[in-house]
Scaffold this motif. Structure first.
Motif, mmCIF file in Angstrom:
data_model
loop_
_atom_site.group_PDB
_atom_site.id
_atom_site.type_symbol
_atom_site.label_atom_id
_atom_site.label_comp_id
_atom_site.label_asym_id
_atom_site.label_seq_id
_atom_site.Cartn_x
_atom_site.Cartn_y
_atom_site.Cartn_z
ATOM 1 N N GLN A 44 4.516 7.389 9.591
ATOM 2 C CA GLN A 44 3.222 6.732 9.451
ATOM 3 C C GLN A 44 3.086 6.126 8.050
ATOM 4 O O GLN A 44 2.615 5.009 7.889
ATOM 5 N N ARG A 45 3.511 6.875 7.031
ATOM 6 C CA ARG A 45 3.437 6.359 5.662
ATOM 7 C C ARG A 45 4.345 5.144 5.484
ATOM 8 O O ARG A 45 4.009 4.194 4.769
ATOM 9 N N ALA A 46 5.508 5.178 6.140
ATOM 10 C CA ALA A 46 6.432 4.040 6.036
ATOM 11 C C ALA A 46 5.787 2.777 6.629
ATOM 12 O O ALA A 46 5.905 1.683 6.066
ATOM 13 N N TYR A 47 5.085 2.940 7.743
ATOM 14 C CA TYR A 47 4.420 1.780 8.363
ATOM 15 C C TYR A 47 3.307 1.248 7.471
ATOM 16 O O TYR A 47 3.109 0.036 7.358
ATOM 17 N N VAL A 48 2.576 2.160 6.842
ATOM 18 C CA VAL A 48 1.515 1.709 5.932
ATOM 19 C C VAL A 48 2.135 0.969 4.741
ATOM 20 O O VAL A 48 1.629 -0.073 4.309
ATOM 21 N N ALA A 49 3.261 1.478 4.242
ATOM 22 C CA ALA A 49 3.949 0.798 3.131
ATOM 23 C C ALA A 49 4.371 -0.612 3.555
ATOM 24 O O ALA A 49 4.239 -1.569 2.784
ATOM 25 N N MET A 50 4.846 -0.756 4.771
ATOM 26 C CA MET A 50 5.257 -2.070 5.266
ATOM 27 C C MET A 50 4.077 -3.042 5.263
ATOM 28 O O MET A 50 4.194 -4.192 4.825
ATOM 29 N N VAL A 51 2.942 -2.549 5.741
ATOM 30 C CA VAL A 51 1.763 -3.418 5.832
ATOM 31 C C VAL A 51 1.259 -3.791 4.428
ATOM 32 O O VAL A 51 0.924 -4.945 4.168
ATOM 33 N N LEU A 52 1.244 -2.821 3.510
ATOM 34 C CA LEU A 52 0.800 -3.129 2.140
ATOM 35 C C LEU A 52 1.774 -4.081 1.455
ATOM 36 O O LEU A 52 1.388 -4.910 0.627
ATOM 37 N N CYS A 53 3.061 -3.961 1.805
ATOM 38 C CA CYS A 53 4.113 -4.776 1.194
ATOM 39 C C CYS A 53 3.957 -6.254 1.534
ATOM 40 O O CYS A 53 4.498 -7.118 0.856
ATOM 41 N N GLN A 54 3.196 -6.521 2.568
ATOM 42 C CA GLN A 54 2.915 -7.918 2.926
ATOM 43 C C GLN A 54 1.999 -8.560 1.871
ATOM 44 O O GLN A 54 1.861 -9.778 1.824
ATOM 45 N N GLU A 55 1.387 -7.720 1.032
ATOM 46 C CA GLU A 55 0.544 -8.151 -0.094
ATOM 47 C C GLU A 55 -0.525 -9.154 0.317
ATOM 48 O O GLU A 55 -0.724 -10.192 -0.325
ATOM 49 N N THR A 56 -1.214 -8.819 1.393
ATOM 50 C CA THR A 56 -2.318 -9.652 1.818
ATOM 51 C C THR A 56 -3.606 -9.121 1.216
ATOM 52 O O THR A 56 -3.728 -7.920 0.969
ATOM 53 N N GLU A 57 -4.565 -10.016 1.013
ATOM 54 C CA GLU A 57 -5.845 -9.579 0.461
ATOM 55 C C GLU A 57 -6.557 -8.656 1.454
ATOM 56 O O GLU A 57 -7.231 -7.718 1.060
ATOM 57 N N HIS A 58 -6.384 -8.934 2.748
ATOM 58 C CA HIS A 58 -7.042 -8.140 3.778
ATOM 59 C C HIS A 58 -6.027 -7.299 4.525
ATOM 60 O O HIS A 58 -4.976 -7.797 4.919
ATOM 61 N N VAL A 59 -6.360 -6.028 4.708
ATOM 62 C CA VAL A 59 -5.445 -5.107 5.375
ATOM 63 C C VAL A 59 -6.228 -4.372 6.469
ATOM 64 O O VAL A 59 -7.277 -3.782 6.199
#
Ligand code: ADP
Ligand code: MG
Length: 251
Positions: free
Chosen positions: A142-157
């Motif tokens: 689960q943490r790895a998936y969250v890291a992937m999403v944050l890594c997209q560096e979008t203003e909105h998550v």
């Protein structure tokens, strides 16, 4: 600001979500709460355009989500879905690297690698970065998936129940990471949470859904009321004063 105007999804004759009108402020954490089947995942996937809307508009800032180019959209919003977390022979680092796809198109630059490392560290995944996803616990994955999403560096998550599979300590840790992402990285985070007490503790705003409608929007102080929560969750809820603010009790 994320603005929903008259947003509707008709799944069948008897299941409809919306019309929903709501404004999600820029910055901080907005928690989307409500009972199972309220329409939280539907709303989140429509905001991120992973699900087409039947009518209405979703705007992120000035951008109309329905008309945006995929590449432009992927640079301003990223979504972690509730399900479909594929488990394959992919390492944590490779998975997190997928977050760079809208920028790299698959060819990671040295700068991409640095950014990947930053989010691996941010989620405390450094010791696990070479592990395959099927060699992790549910919470680590689960943490790895969250890291992937944050890594997209979008203003909105947008995150749909990212605390699933996490024990209490890791849930607290995850919310602190997200709090830091909102504060230090300036992200606007919309998060579906199962546990109203996590919402009250960590979210700047709580948005409550029920039967396909938004029934309340406000700060924790405004939402954490016996009558409102009893109505939203269809069960008697009593709010008490906890050590860090209001706590809902329900059994
Ligand atoms: P939540 O995330 O709040 O639990 P959902 O958005 O997943 O709720 O679902 C809202 C309602 O829409 C539920 O009644 C659910 O059964 C229904 N629903 C969700 N997805 C579909 C679908 N693909 N087809 C038909 N009905 C659906
Ligand atoms: Mg859901």
């Amino acid at each position: 600001m994320i603005t929903l105007e008259g947003v509707q999804k008709q799944y069948s004759d008897d299941v409809a979500i919306g019309p929903v009108n709501v404004q999600i402020p820029t910055g901080g954490i907005t928690a989307l709460v409500g009972p199972n089947g309220a329409g939280k995942s539907t709303l989140l996937t429509m905001i991120g355009r992973l699900l087409a809307i039947d009518s209405g508009t979703v705007k992120i800032g000035q951008m109309d989500v329905s008309n945006a180019k995929s590449k432009d959209l992927a640079k301003i919003i990223s979504t972690l879905r509730q399900e479909n977390h594929f488990v394959t022979r992919l390492t944590v680092r490779q998975l997190v690297g997928f977050g760079r796809f809208p920028y790299s198109g698959g060819r990671l630059t040295a700068e991409d690698e640095e950014i990947i490392s930053k989010y691996i560290d941010f989620l405390g995944l450094r010791p696990l970065e070479g592990r395959f996803l099927d060699q992790l616990s549910g919470g680590q994955r689960q943490r790895a998936y969250v890291a992937m999403v944050l890594c997209q560096e979008t203003e909105h998550v947008l995150l749909d129940e990212p605390l699933n599979n996490l024990d209490i300590a890791h849930s607290v840790e995850m919310m602190q990471h997200l709090h830091n992402a909102a504060r230090e990285l300036g992200r606007t985070i919309v998060i579906v949470l199962h546990d109203i007490n996590f919402a009250a503790r960590y979210a700047d705003y709580i948005c409550a859904a029920k039967d396909g409608q938004i029934v309340a929007f406000g700060t924790a102080e405004e939402i954490m009321r016996d009558d409102l929560l009893t109505e939203i969750f269809n069960t008697p809820v009593k709010v008490i004063e906890g050590p860090n603010g209001p706590l809902a009790t329900y059994h």
